[in-house]
Structures are given as structure tokens and as C-alpha cells.
Scaffold this motif. Structure first.
Motif, PDB file in Angstrom:
ATOM      1  N   ILE A  12     -20.343  -3.016  -9.554  1.00  0.00           N
ATOM      2  CA  ILE A  12     -19.592  -3.233 -10.798  1.00  0.00           C
ATOM      3  C   ILE A  12     -19.301  -4.720 -11.003  1.00  0.00           C
ATOM      4  O   ILE A  12     -19.407  -5.239 -12.120  1.00  0.00           O
ATOM      5  N   PHE A  16     -20.418  -7.058 -13.992  1.00  0.00           N
ATOM      6  CA  PHE A  16     -19.418  -7.846 -14.718  1.00  0.00           C
ATOM      7  C   PHE A  16     -19.891  -9.298 -14.884  1.00  0.00           C
ATOM      8  O   PHE A  16     -19.796  -9.868 -15.980  1.00  0.00           O
ATOM      9  N   SER A  20     -20.762 -11.075 -18.470  1.00  0.00           N
ATOM     10  CA  SER A  20     -19.969 -12.217 -18.916  1.00  0.00           C
ATOM     11  C   SER A  20     -20.790 -13.485 -19.052  1.00  0.00           C
ATOM     12  O   SER A  20     -20.434 -14.382 -19.816  1.00  0.00           O
ATOM     13  N   ILE A  65     -20.931  -0.405 -16.755  1.00  0.00           N
ATOM     14  CA  ILE A  65     -19.464  -0.511 -16.834  1.00  0.00           C
ATOM     15  C   ILE A  65     -19.035  -1.951 -16.569  1.00  0.00           C
ATOM     16  O   ILE A  65     -18.248  -2.542 -17.315  1.00  0.00           O
ATOM     17  N   GLY A  66     -19.572  -2.531 -15.497  1.00  0.00           N
ATOM     18  CA  GLY A  66     -19.245  -3.914 -15.171  1.00  0.00           C
ATOM     19  C   GLY A  66     -19.686  -4.876 -16.258  1.00  0.00           C
ATOM     20  O   GLY A  66     -18.925  -5.769 -16.666  1.00  0.00           O
ATOM     21  N   GLY A  68     -20.253  -4.209 -19.437  1.00  0.00           N
ATOM     22  CA  GLY A  68     -19.452  -3.995 -20.640  1.00  0.00           C
ATOM     23  C   GLY A  68     -18.103  -4.686 -20.553  1.00  0.00           C
ATOM     24  O   GLY A  68     -17.651  -5.330 -21.505  1.00  0.00           O
ATOM     25  N   ILE A  69     -17.446  -4.563 -19.393  1.00  0.00           N
ATOM     26  CA  ILE A  69     -16.154  -5.232 -19.195  1.00  0.00           C
ATOM     27  C   ILE A  69     -16.337  -6.746 -19.292  1.00  0.00           C
ATOM     28  O   ILE A  69     -15.528  -7.453 -19.909  1.00  0.00           O
ATOM     29  N   GLY A  70     -17.435  -7.242 -18.694  1.00  0.00           N
ATOM     30  CA  GLY A  70     -17.701  -8.681 -18.728  1.00  0.00           C
ATOM     31  C   GLY A  70     -17.946  -9.192 -20.134  1.00  0.00           C
ATOM     32  O   GLY A  70     -17.422 -10.248 -20.524  1.00  0.00           O
ATOM     33  N   SER A  73     -14.527  -8.894 -22.190  1.00  0.00           N
ATOM     34  CA  SER A  73     -13.306  -9.517 -21.671  1.00  0.00           C
ATOM     35  C   SER A  73     -13.475 -10.983 -21.306  1.00  0.00           C
ATOM     36  O   SER A  73     -12.549 -11.783 -21.480  1.00  0.00           O
TER      37      SER A  73
END
Length: 285
Positions: A12, A16, A20, A65-66, A68-70, A73
Motif C-alpha cells: 500500500i 501511495f 503521489s 488503494i495506496g 488512490g490515497i496518494g 491526498s
């Protein structure tokens, strides 16, 4: 249980970082996946999807998931930092790219370099640098109708897939070349789910078409393939220099500016280098 949790968090975290970093010029998702030692597994999970559907889905979900968060965010923070501190932040990513080269070299599976190794490296280098200089605005397939339009969307999806999968190739630049960048941004802001859905499906088709040949070449010709990939990765730094570093140097900069900037950039370069070297030690490959 603890080792499994650590492994899941590691995947993850790498997702991320991939997500990012995708807003950084010259640092494509494929490049970062290579540097983090997760590229082979991503290619294998997609190209051999049907051989272990459950395992591959779980692995890809963790990465997504990682990522998408990166993307949602941290990407805007990196973009803001690049706008405010282009020199120091760009040198951080240059250090990250260089820091991943030793791990890539190990994947050539040969202890000594040959003349042919340099040739393959130059091929990768020239390809990525040349793509960076393709002028934007010569093509425009963002409008139209009928069967030919949807066929061009399929072609666009395959090209986007190439940019996503192959390290060193900027997806945003390829969209600009195809005249699709503004249209895609507008579709996202207007929540045009039909357009986004069609382009997303064609990109997925492209990814599944491309990954099998890539996996075959990586297994059949590992030394040659990774020499080309090293060329891809190093070639990607040209976009960072061209779009961020060179424009950030003020004309008639004072001697003190050069000294201070030089020292700061050395520090950020070393931080980028060490961060990737540290992450490479925890590679799951």
C-alpha cells in the motif's frame, strides 16, 4: 500475522508513493514502480490475471488503494511544492531516480557490462528524450463522432496504457500530444462518466494487450530489457531539467543565490537518493 500485515502495508505504501509522484514531470508511475521494486509484480499480476484471479485482484486492489490515497491526498502538495520550490524539489526526485539505478542494474542478471549493453541503454535513453520533444497541438482527436471517433479513443487508450506501463514516459505529455489533456480534465470536472468510462475501458484494454509482451521480454531477455529500462528511467530526468529546473534559474542570478541553491539542492538530492535506496531494501521482489 505480523509479517503479513507488514507486507500489506509495504504494498500500500509503494502504491501511495506511485500515486503521489505521478504529478511530477519526468517521474511516471512506471518509473516509480521500477524504483520501488514492484514493477515486475504489477506486470505479472496483469498479464497472468486469469491464472490466479483472487490473488491478483487482492494485490492490485492494495496497490490501487495506496495509489488512490496518494493521488487525492499528496499529489496536490507535491505540485504546490514544485511550484514554490522547483529547484530543491526537482533535485529530490532526481536523487530518487539515481538512487534506483543500482537496484535496476542488479536485475540485468549479469555482473559485467558489454558494448551491447550500452547500445540498449542508449536506445531507451533516446526513445524517452525524443518523446519529450514531440510538439503538442499537431494532433487533435478529442472531438468527433461515429465509429472512427470510438476507434481513435481505443488507440488513445492504448497509447495512454503504454505511457502508464512503460517507465519514463509521461502520461500527461502524451495526452497533450494527442490533444486529449484539456478534454479529459474538462470531462473530470464535469463528471462526464460516459467519456471517462469509455477512455478508462480502452486504457484497460491497452494495459492487458501490452503487459504480456513486456513480461515475455523481461523473462526472455532480462539483461537487454533492463538496460533499455535504465535508459528510460535516466532519460525521464530530461523533462525535469527542461520543465522545472532550467525555468527556475533566474537570469542574472547573484553568486550568493548560486551558492545557497547549490547547497540546498545537494541536500535534497541526497535525501531523494537515500529514500529510494532505503525503500529498495524492503522490495518484495
Amino acid at each position: 500475522m505480523k509479517n503479513k500485515l507488514k507486507s500489506n502495508l509495504d504494498i500500500i505504501l509503494k502504491g501511495f508513493i506511485i500515486g503521489s509522484s505521478m504529478s511530477v514531470p519526468g517521474v511516471s508511475g512506471g518509473t516509480m514502480a521500477i524504483l520501488l521494486g514492484i514493477y515486475d509484480k504489477l506486470i505479472g499480476a496483469i498479464s497472468n490475471f486469469l491464472k490466479d484471479i483472487k490473488g491478483n485482484i487482492i494485490f492490485l486492489i492494495k496497490v490501487c488503494i495506496g495509489a488512490g490515497i496518494g493521488i487525492f491526498s499528496l499529489a496536490f502538495v507535491i505540485k504546490w511544492l514544485l511550484d514554490k520550490f522547483p529547484l530543491s524539489v526537482s533535485f529530490f526526485f532526481l536523487g530518487a531516480v539515481i538512487g534506483g539505478i543500482p537496484a535496476l542494474y542488479k536485475k540485468t542478471k549479469e555482473t559485467s557490462l558489454k558494448i551491447s549493453s550500452g547500445v540498449y541503454f542508449l536506445i531507451g535513453l533516446v526513445i524517452v528524450i525524443s518523446i519529450g520533444y514531440i510538439p503538442v497541438g499537431n494532433f487533435d482527436i478529442s472531438s468527433g463522432s461515429g465509429l472512427s471517433y470510438y476507434f481513435m479513443l481505443l488507440v488513445t487508450g492504448i497509447i495512454i496504457a503504454l505511457a502508464l506501463v512503460l517507465p519514463g514516459i509521461s502520461t500527461s505529455h502524451m495526452l497533450l500530444v494527442l490533444g486529449m489533456y484539456d478534454t479529459l480534465i474538462l470531462a473530470i470536472t464535469k463528471f462526464d462518466l460516459v467519456y471517462i468510462g469509455i477512455l478508462g475501458i480502452t486504457t484497460l484494454i491497452g494495459i492487458f494487450l501490452i503487459t504480456k509482451p513486456i513480461e515475455w521480454t523481461m523473462k526472455k531477455f532480462p539483461h537487454q530489457t533492463y538496460c533499455i529500462i535504465i535508459g528510460f528511467v535516466l532519460g525521464s530526468t530530461s523533462e525535469i531539467f527542461r520543465d522545472k529546473i532550467l525555468p527556475a534559474i533566474p537570469s542574472g542570478a547573484s553568486f550568493s543565490w548560486w551558492v545557497i541553491s547549490f547547497l540546498i539542492c545537494i541536500v535534497t538530492f541526497c535525501l531523494g537518493y537515500m529514500s529510494i535506496v532505503s525503500l529498495s531494501r524492503f522490495s518484495n521482489d
